[in-house]
Design a protein around this motif. Sequence first.
Motif, mmCIF file in Angstrom:
data_model
loop_
_atom_site.group_PDB
_atom_site.id
_atom_site.type_symbol
_atom_site.label_atom_id
_atom_site.label_comp_id
_atom_site.label_asym_id
_atom_site.label_seq_id
_atom_site.Cartn_x
_atom_site.Cartn_y
_atom_site.Cartn_z
ATOM 1 N N ASP A 21 11.611 39.017 18.918
ATOM 2 C CA ASP A 21 12.808 39.250 19.517
ATOM 3 C C ASP A 21 12.930 40.264 20.596
ATOM 4 N N ASP A 22 11.753 41.068 20.674
ATOM 5 C CA ASP A 22 11.859 41.930 21.764
ATOM 6 C C ASP A 22 11.534 41.070 23.137
ATOM 7 N N ILE A 23 12.785 41.305 24.074
ATOM 8 C CA ILE A 23 12.295 40.437 25.329
ATOM 9 C C ILE A 23 11.222 40.988 26.087
ATOM 10 N N ASN A 28 6.155 40.001 28.775
ATOM 11 C CA ASN A 28 4.670 40.425 29.068
ATOM 12 C C ASN A 28 3.772 39.285 28.758
ATOM 13 N N SER A 29 4.141 38.905 27.459
ATOM 14 C CA SER A 29 3.229 37.746 27.110
ATOM 15 C C SER A 29 3.331 36.343 28.149
ATOM 16 N N THR A 30 4.458 36.220 28.761
ATOM 17 C CA THR A 30 4.534 35.132 29.663
ATOM 18 C C THR A 30 3.711 35.437 31.012
ATOM 19 N N ASP A 60 16.537 33.866 27.254
ATOM 20 C CA ASP A 60 16.289 34.977 28.395
ATOM 21 C C ASP A 60 15.900 34.678 29.723
ATOM 22 N N ASP A 61 16.755 34.647 30.834
ATOM 23 C CA ASP A 61 16.665 34.304 32.157
ATOM 24 C C ASP A 61 15.375 34.818 32.798
ATOM 25 N N GLU A 62 15.143 36.191 32.614
ATOM 26 C CA GLU A 62 13.857 36.724 33.012
ATOM 27 C C GLU A 62 12.705 36.213 32.674
#
Length: 587
Positions: A21-23, A28-30, A60-62
């Motif tokens: 749930d944490d963006i 970071n993972s991406t 999320d777009d980011e």
Amino acid sequence: MSMADEPLYPIAVLIDELKNDDIQLRLNSTRKLSTISRALGEERTRKELIPFLSENNDDDDEVLSAMAEELGVFIPYVGGIEYAHVLLPPLETLCIVEETCVRDKAVESLCKIGSQMRETDLVDWFIPLVKRLAGGEWFTARVSACGLFHITYPSAPEMLKAELRTIYSQLCQDDMPMVRRSASTNLGKFAATVEPTHLKSDVMQIFEDLTQDDQDSVRLLAVEGCAALGKLLEPQDCVAHILPVIVSFSQDKSWRVRYMVANQLYELCEAVGPEPTKTDLVPAYVRLLRDNEAEVRIAAAGKVTKFSRILGPELAIQHILPCVKELSSDSSQHVRSALASVIMGMAPVLGKDATIEQLLPIFLSLLKDEFPDVRLNIISKLDQVNQVIGIDLLSQSLLPAIVELAEDRHWRVRLAIIEYIPLLASQLGVGFFDDKLGALCMQWLQDKVYSIREAAANNLKRLAEEFGPEWAMQHIVPQVLEMVSNPHYLYRMTILSAISLLAPVMGSEITCSKLLPEVVNLGKDRVANIRFNVAKVLQSFIPIVDQSTVEKTIRPCLVELGEDPDVDVRYFSKEALQAIDQVMMSS
């Protein structure tokens, strides 16, 4: 965890974090996709990671933007160029999302990958992708498709090339203005890959359709296409096809289109050549300089010098100069500012006589403009005029205005004058400087604004470097030392700063005989800020003066300051004493 399960661990962590749930965790993972793919190996990256990313529809777009960027450099992690096509499905998905920055990143990454792919793979995988996007139900897919044609076209067989040209033409006539805008933006890149025969027929037809679009946002992008296509066409074709469009656009009903023409006109002149420029584009440019929209006049005014260079002195005086005179008294301060930033460059083009007769009155009126930025733009380019008309004329005509600006109520204008003084001094020479500007330099040391006082101290140092220590000993040092006893402590601080800046230029002898005694006296000042600045200045004197002076004069003063009631004074004096000890040890 058993050894057998260990290879699964990185992908498990990734999947967990990508669904977190944490963006920030997902982001970071991406951004660590390349690290994870190295842990998985090439085969598992192709079979597990890429399919997972294709199915992943993060909201999320980011995160999506980061994924699109990462995939652009992923070819080495999937096994090299022969497997590059496996990266296309997740990027195709990202080309359809609603957020523009995500689509742009995905298109950029697809272009990177496509430019490295083998021709057969481009035909088998990349061209079908472009066709799917171009025929997409959502306009976002069609918008993205426009940016990919220049990658696919050169490798396509003849039949497919004809089909790609037809598809691009259809995109240029799409119902959605956003698609037509994208097609207009990318037309130059696509045209650069098309064969000359088709360029004249198919691409020019597409271009003409875009120039007549009912949306001004499409037409203004077609202006950029004029410059791009002009470089690809032969000069005669350019005059036949591009020139009428430019002239028409310069009278377009939308000011935004005219603004784009004003911005691009110089590049368009290069495309069509000198003769058509003089006959057709000069009237168009004059119209833009007299446009009823201030934004258009600003863009056009910024190009007067470049345009004058193309035309030469005679035509510039005949056509451009009357407009420049009008613009110098324009109702918009931003138009006058844009003109002031480039008008000085006209002097070398027009030559000495025309500059004296025609430009000098304009310079003077802009120097007296009520808007500070206009005055600043003139001041900062005076050297260009000096090279043309010489210092005597410059000083007679413009110097009174400069002296007036040195006392301007806007401190930024005064600051700009100070920063220009050393250059002016080197151009005027020492005699002229002493008569006209010397008093001003001292006056600024007692300005109410700190930035002016600081700049004035730096200015004295630069003047001492320019004219030499002997001149500075006669004209700067005595006047600076007279101000040491100023009743206001902030001005005494400025004098301390000036002394520390002058000392390295003046050398050991003058520093010991003239500057050091005054600094030592200030060590007894009633204001603590002065006293701790004395400690700092004394520390800066250590490398300048000889060892005996350090021991006889500087050290005793610092020892006394080391027992000062103020904590800051004690701190800085202790630092200075440590610096002396270090010099002693090293020597």
